[in-house]
Motif scaffolding. Structure first.
Motif, PDB file in Angstrom:
ATOM      1  N   SER A  92      19.529 -16.919  11.953  1.00  0.00           N
ATOM      2  CA  SER A  92      19.716 -17.387  13.336  1.00  0.00           C
ATOM      3  C   SER A  92      18.515 -17.003  14.192  1.00  0.00           C
ATOM      4  O   SER A  92      18.074 -17.790  15.044  1.00  0.00           O
ATOM      5  CB  SER A  92      20.977 -16.770  13.946  1.00  0.00           C
ATOM      6  OG  SER A  92      22.113 -17.223  13.264  1.00  0.00           O
ATOM      7  N   ASP A 123      22.900 -24.287  13.529  1.00  0.00           N
ATOM      8  CA  ASP A 123      23.211 -22.932  13.082  1.00  0.00           C
ATOM      9  C   ASP A 123      24.699 -22.823  12.748  1.00  0.00           C
ATOM     10  O   ASP A 123      25.522 -22.608  13.626  1.00  0.00           O
ATOM     11  CB  ASP A 123      22.820 -21.909  14.152  1.00  0.00           C
ATOM     12  CG  ASP A 123      22.817 -20.488  13.589  1.00  0.00           C
ATOM     13  OD1 ASP A 123      23.178 -20.309  12.412  1.00  0.00           O
ATOM     14  OD2 ASP A 123      22.454 -19.564  14.334  1.00  0.00           O
ATOM     15  N   GLU A 124      25.016 -22.950  11.473  1.00  0.00           N
ATOM     16  CA  GLU A 124      26.395 -22.801  10.993  1.00  0.00           C
ATOM     17  C   GLU A 124      27.390 -23.589  11.834  1.00  0.00           C
ATOM     18  O   GLU A 124      28.402 -23.056  12.282  1.00  0.00           O
ATOM     19  CB  GLU A 124      26.780 -21.327  10.975  1.00  0.00           C
ATOM     20  CG  GLU A 124      25.867 -20.532  10.058  1.00  0.00           C
ATOM     21  CD  GLU A 124      26.472 -19.193   9.671  1.00  0.00           C
ATOM     22  OE1 GLU A 124      27.697 -19.134   9.522  1.00  0.00           O
ATOM     23  OE2 GLU A 124      25.713 -18.236   9.500  1.00  0.00           O
TER      24      GLU A 124
HETATM   25 MG    MG Z   1      23.419 -16.368  12.061  1.00  0.00          MG
END
Ligand code: MG
Ligand code: ATP
Length: 242
Positions: free
Chosen positions: A43, A163-164
């Protein structure tokens, strides 16, 4: 010239060096998936690419332009580089249409008379044209995440970072979001995604980057990387992800 050039990037929070010399190029139209254990710096790397964090040393360039938190045209830069996070970040007090058209109107990307058509266009691309007048709370998590993606698309970005984006979704809603991302990949969008969805990484990514302890530990095309991990760290990560 690669669309994204990352050279020997270091980033420290307090006493913890989170990125320890990351170098990575992403070509135009390429789909790169970043995998790795929690805390490996995935991240943080995405946030540095979008200038949400500045790097301590090394440099990041997007379309040749050096990225940093104090770049003079940061707003313009963020229009070219969209980011979607795990948590749905729609404005709850605005209907879907307004969520999507707010930024394009504020930045002058679109004029008022054309704003609804723009919202319709990007909602069609994520399969939600019929939700244009809905409130966010009337949508499922997967639908909200697709609106968040549509909102990014409305700015016509040159690069998208994810991000995810499926991690907070109920399992039955993951597929519809992945499908939207797969369609974007097919249309030629340059994408860097952090994901735990190994099936998606395997099937859609051109390249997989395995981060470990703040470094790019291994990278390569998915078939090769999954079949022949060169490092014990990647081998054990793949085993645990199955
Ligand atoms: Mg992360
Ligand atoms: N703003 C911050 N301040 C202090 N420490 C931070 C900050 N952001 C990240 N870190 C630390 O940096 C390290 C890497 O975090 P990062 O979020 O990049 O990892 P990640 O690979 O995305 O992990 P996950 O898979 O859990 O999302 C972690 O130890 C985290 O606690």
């Amino acid at each position: 010239m690669a669309l994204v050039e990352i050279r020997d990037v270091h980033k420290t929070f307090g006493k913890v060096e989170v990125l320890k010399g990351v170098s990575l190029d992403v070509e135009e139209g390429e789909i790169v998936t970043i995998i790795g254990r929690s805390g490996s710096g995935k991240s943080t790397l995405l946030r540095c690419i979008n200038a949400l964090e500045s790097v301590d040393s090394g440099e990041i360039r997007v379309e040749g332009e050096r990225v940093h938190a104090k770049m003079p045209d940061l707003k313009k830069f963020r229009q070219r580089v969209g980011i979607v996070f795990q948590a749905f970040n729609l404005f709850p007090h605005l209907k879907v249409e307004r969520n999507i058209t707010l930024a394009p109107l504020l930045t002058g990307r679109t004029e008022k008379a054309k704003a609804r058509a723009l919202a319709e266009d990007v909602l069609t691309r994520v399969g939600l044209a019929d939700k244009i007048d809905a409130w966010p709370e009337q949508l499922s998590g997967g639908q909200q995440q697709r609106v968040a993606i549509a909102r990014c698309l409305a700015m016509a970005p040159h690069l998208m970072l994810f991000d995810e984006v499926t991690s907070a979704l109920d399992p039955e809603l993951v597929g519809e979001v992945l499908k939207v991302m797969e369609a974007m990949a097919k249309q030629g969008m340059t994408m860097i995604l952090v994901t735990h969805e190994m099936g998606f990484a395997r099937n859609v990514a051109d390249r997989i980057v395995f981060m470990h302890q703040g470094r790019v530990w291994e990278q390569g095309p998915p078939a090769k990387l999954f079949a022949n991990p060169k490092t014990p760290e990647l081998a054990s990560f793949i085993a645990s992800a199955k």
